[in-house]
Enzyme design. Structure first.
Site, PDB file in Angstrom:
ATOM      1  N   TYR A  53       6.272 -17.086  -2.873  1.00  0.00           N
ATOM      2  CA  TYR A  53       6.626 -17.028  -1.412  1.00  0.00           C
ATOM      3  C   TYR A  53       8.207 -16.872  -1.082  1.00  0.00           C
ATOM      4  O   TYR A  53       9.058 -17.450  -1.688  1.00  0.00           O
ATOM      5  CB  TYR A  53       6.205 -18.195  -0.718  1.00  0.00           C
ATOM      6  CG  TYR A  53       5.073 -17.784   0.349  1.00  0.00           C
ATOM      7  CD1 TYR A  53       5.262 -16.744   1.272  1.00  0.00           C
ATOM      8  CD2 TYR A  53       3.928 -18.307   0.450  1.00  0.00           C
ATOM      9  CE1 TYR A  53       4.226 -16.431   2.185  1.00  0.00           C
ATOM     10  CE2 TYR A  53       2.884 -17.966   1.235  1.00  0.00           C
ATOM     11  CZ  TYR A  53       3.005 -16.854   1.986  1.00  0.00           C
ATOM     12  OH  TYR A  53       1.815 -16.432   2.936  1.00  0.00           O
ATOM     13  N   GLU A  55      10.105 -15.873   1.775  1.00  0.00           N
ATOM     14  CA  GLU A  55      10.447 -15.457   3.361  1.00  0.00           C
ATOM     15  C   GLU A  55      12.102 -15.804   3.319  1.00  0.00           C
ATOM     16  O   GLU A  55      12.535 -16.549   2.822  1.00  0.00           O
ATOM     17  CB  GLU A  55       9.900 -16.560   4.399  1.00  0.00           C
ATOM     18  CG  GLU A  55       8.262 -16.245   4.389  1.00  0.00           C
ATOM     19  CD  GLU A  55       7.556 -16.881   5.789  1.00  0.00           C
ATOM     20  OE1 GLU A  55       8.375 -17.676   6.220  1.00  0.00           O
ATOM     21  OE2 GLU A  55       6.413 -17.008   5.471  1.00  0.00           O
ATOM     22  N   ASP A 199      10.941   9.582   9.634  1.00  0.00           N
ATOM     23  CA  ASP A 199       9.790   8.996   8.881  1.00  0.00           C
ATOM     24  C   ASP A 199       9.538   9.909   7.572  1.00  0.00           C
ATOM     25  O   ASP A 199       8.990  11.144   7.895  1.00  0.00           O
ATOM     26  CB  ASP A 199       8.636   8.834   9.688  1.00  0.00           C
ATOM     27  CG  ASP A 199       7.426   8.339   8.895  1.00  0.00           C
ATOM     28  OD1 ASP A 199       7.528   8.401   7.696  1.00  0.00           O
ATOM     29  OD2 ASP A 199       6.495   7.771   9.703  1.00  0.00           O
ATOM     30  N   THR A 225       7.087   5.255   3.035  1.00  0.00           N
ATOM     31  CA  THR A 225       6.383   4.724   2.185  1.00  0.00           C
ATOM     32  C   THR A 225       6.927   4.938   0.865  1.00  0.00           C
ATOM     33  O   THR A 225       7.833   5.793   0.451  1.00  0.00           O
ATOM     34  CB  THR A 225       4.956   4.985   2.198  1.00  0.00           C
ATOM     35  OG1 THR A 225       4.909   6.497   2.161  1.00  0.00           O
ATOM     36  CG2 THR A 225       4.198   4.692   3.509  1.00  0.00           C
ATOM     37  N   LYS A 228       3.783   7.920  -2.118  1.00  0.00           N
ATOM     38  CA  LYS A 228       3.403   9.245  -1.901  1.00  0.00           C
ATOM     39  C   LYS A 228       4.198  10.114  -2.940  1.00  0.00           C
ATOM     40  O   LYS A 228       4.173   9.646  -4.323  1.00  0.00           O
ATOM     41  CB  LYS A 228       3.415   9.669  -0.575  1.00  0.00           C
ATOM     42  CG  LYS A 228       2.806   8.849   0.474  1.00  0.00           C
ATOM     43  CD  LYS A 228       2.644   9.586   1.850  1.00  0.00           C
ATOM     44  CE  LYS A 228       1.744   8.642   2.805  1.00  0.00           C
ATOM     45  NZ  LYS A 228       2.304   7.479   3.605  1.00  0.00           N
ATOM     46  N   ARG A 234       2.085   0.826  -3.644  1.00  0.00           N
ATOM     47  CA  ARG A 234       1.770   1.159  -2.087  1.00  0.00           C
ATOM     48  C   ARG A 234       2.872   0.114  -1.550  1.00  0.00           C
ATOM     49  O   ARG A 234       2.648  -1.021  -1.744  1.00  0.00           O
ATOM     50  CB  ARG A 234       0.558   0.552  -1.946  1.00  0.00           C
ATOM     51  CG  ARG A 234      -0.553   1.477  -2.297  1.00  0.00           C
ATOM     52  CD  ARG A 234      -1.790   1.183  -1.686  1.00  0.00           C
ATOM     53  NE  ARG A 234      -1.961   1.960  -0.611  1.00  0.00           N
ATOM     54  CZ  ARG A 234      -2.465   3.195  -0.405  1.00  0.00           C
ATOM     55  NH1 ARG A 234      -2.860   3.791  -1.546  1.00  0.00           N
ATOM     56  NH2 ARG A 234      -2.361   3.646   0.720  1.00  0.00           N
TER      57      ARG A 234
HETATM   58  N1  DSN Z   1      -2.324   8.081   5.891  1.00  0.00           N
HETATM   59  C1  DSN Z   1      -1.246   8.601   5.451  1.00  0.00           C
HETATM   60  C2  DSN Z   1      -1.434  10.006   5.034  1.00  0.00           C
HETATM   61  O1  DSN Z   1      -2.439  10.159   4.299  1.00  0.00           O
HETATM   62  O2  DSN Z   1      -0.634  10.678   5.226  1.00  0.00           O
HETATM   63  C3  DSN Z   1      -0.297   8.344   6.348  1.00  0.00           C
HETATM   64  O3  DSN Z   1      -0.153   7.097   6.915  1.00  0.00           O
END
Ligand code: DSN
Length: 420
Positions: A53, A55, A199, A225, A228, A234
């Site tokens: 942990y 925090e 974003d 994120t 991707k 993730r």
């Molecule tokens: N679920 C993601 C996507 O597939 O683009 C976006 O949050």
């Protein structure tokens, strides 16, 4: 060793993980938001860091025993700053939606106005869509794309912003095949006194690799994120240039929204960022775009209707209405053939979100496997064969799916995926 322990303790889960690994190896991953992480990223994820942990932030924690974790988080932060050219990075958000929620907590009061791209036009749920907390607890106003071009009309965005005076404007989304005009968004945000949040979840790897313009210098806050096109675990990050925005973001992430950061994820983000800072990753990002353009060309030549007429990035959105097939049955048939996509709404869709007109595809995963333009042409042909057969006759479609599935498995043997 760890793999062995899993087999002994829980053979059921161990076998399912093996089955998923085989499935991933044997299919062509065309889901625009997915990728294959390296063995190094996987190794960092499955470690004892999950036991701790932490925090707080490096140097200011609420638990003892942070001698090592502080170094790991600091490395992740420093690498994010170097790769994206920002002054501040927060690597703690659990994923994209919590990262975006932190932006609301940092810059908006409940009921205040947020402007974002509507979900059916390519925005994200957290950009103020009605079913999301962001659409229920704030006052959302939405822009879309023009019907004739499939692209965002910046004059329309400006008019809407001047009329509605949002406190935060989101640009970016989940199904945008074209370059995001960060300078134009920044000008509008400045004119109305809004915080501009970019974003870049889908395109972060392209931005890091120089294959898409960067929002740095334009957006006040950048959300992404890490799993991707950036090809990490993730997770998510929030970045800012000014001290003031960074302080607001840090406070919103912890203690505003989250407890302890997922340290194993933080370490894996650091590894992914180290990989993203290499020349090889720049080549990868360039190839992702070249592959998407080649696949788009192949599909257009076969009569597919691509939203905006093509792509500038890793993503293609197709309206299957002219082919006489819905997006959902098409995606399901393609999956049976070993071609993994997702059904997706298209702008001005007349069908429902759970049974929409389109499919969305992306080239981040296939490019990680080393596939190039020739393979994209082959994949375009397979998509056409499956969708056309489905439109004609279910029995014929079964035969085509079986044949294509065999050919897909043959191809994937020659392009091993990283990490598998
Ligand atoms: N679920 C993601 C996507 O597939 O683009 C976006 O949050």
């Amino acid at each position: 060793m760890a793999d062995n322990a899993l087999h002994v303790v829980d053979p059921e889960i161990a076998d399912l993980i093996k089955a998923e690994e085989r499935r991933q190896a044997d299919t062509v991953k065309l889901i625009a938001s997915e990728n294959y992480v390296s063995k190094a990223v996987l190794a960092a994820t499955g470690t004892v860091l999950t036991n701790k942990y932490s925090e707080g932030y490096p140097g200011k924690r609420y638990y003892e025993g942070q001698q090592v974790i502080d170094q790991i988080e600091t490395l992740a932060i420093e690498r994010a700053k170097a790769v994206f050219g920002v002054n501040h990075a927060n690597v703690q958000p659990y994923s994209g939606s919590p990262a975006n929620l932190a932006i609301y907590l940092a810059f908006l009061q409940p009921g205040e106005t947020v402007m974002g791209m509507g979900l059916p036009f390519g925005g994200h749920l957290t950009h103020g869509w009605s079913v999301s907390a962001t659409g229920k607890w704030f006052n959302p106003v939405r822009y879309g794309v023009r019907k004739d071009t499939g692209r965002v009309d910046m004059d329309e965005v400006r008019e809407l912003a001047l009329r509605e005076r949002p406190k935060v404007i989101f640009c970016g989304g989940t199904a945008i095949p074209r370059i995001i005009d960060f300078p134009a968004f920044a000008e509008i945000a400045k004119e109305v006194g809004a915080v501009l949040a970019a974003d870049i979840a889908h395109i972060a790897g392209l931005v890091a690799g120089g294959a898409h313009p960067s929002p740095v210098g334009y957006a006040d806050v950048i959300s992404t994120t890490t799993h991707k096109t950036l090809r990490g675990p993730r997770g998510a990050m929030l970045m800012a240039t000014s001290d003031e925005h960074a302080a607001a973001i840090n406070k919103a992430v912890f203690p505003g929204l989250q407890g302890g950061p997922h340290n194993h994820t933080t370490a894996a983000i650091a590894v992914a960022l180290r990989e993203a800072g290499t020349e090889a990753f720049r080549d990868y990002a360039r190839q992702v775009v070249l592959n998407a353009k080649a696949l788009a060309e192949e599909l257009i030549s076969r009569g597919f209707d691509l939203v905006s007429g093509g792509t500038d990035n890793h993503l293609i959105l197709m309206d299957l209405t002219p082919k006489g097939v819905g997006g959902k049955p098409a995606a399901q048939a393609l999956d049976k053939a070993g071609l993994e996509t997702n059904y997706n709404t298209v702008p001005f869709d007349t069908r429902k979100p759970f049974d929409p007109s389109g499919i969305r595809i992306g080239t981040a995963g296939v490019t990680s496997r080393g596939m190039g333009v020739a393979e994209m042409r082959q994949i375009g042909a397979w998509i056409d064969q499956v969708v056309s057969a489905l439109a004609k006759d279910e029995e014929e479609a079964k035969h085509v799916i079986l044949r294509v599935h065999g050919e897909v498995r043959e191809l994937t043997k020659h392009f091993p995926a990283p990490g598998l």
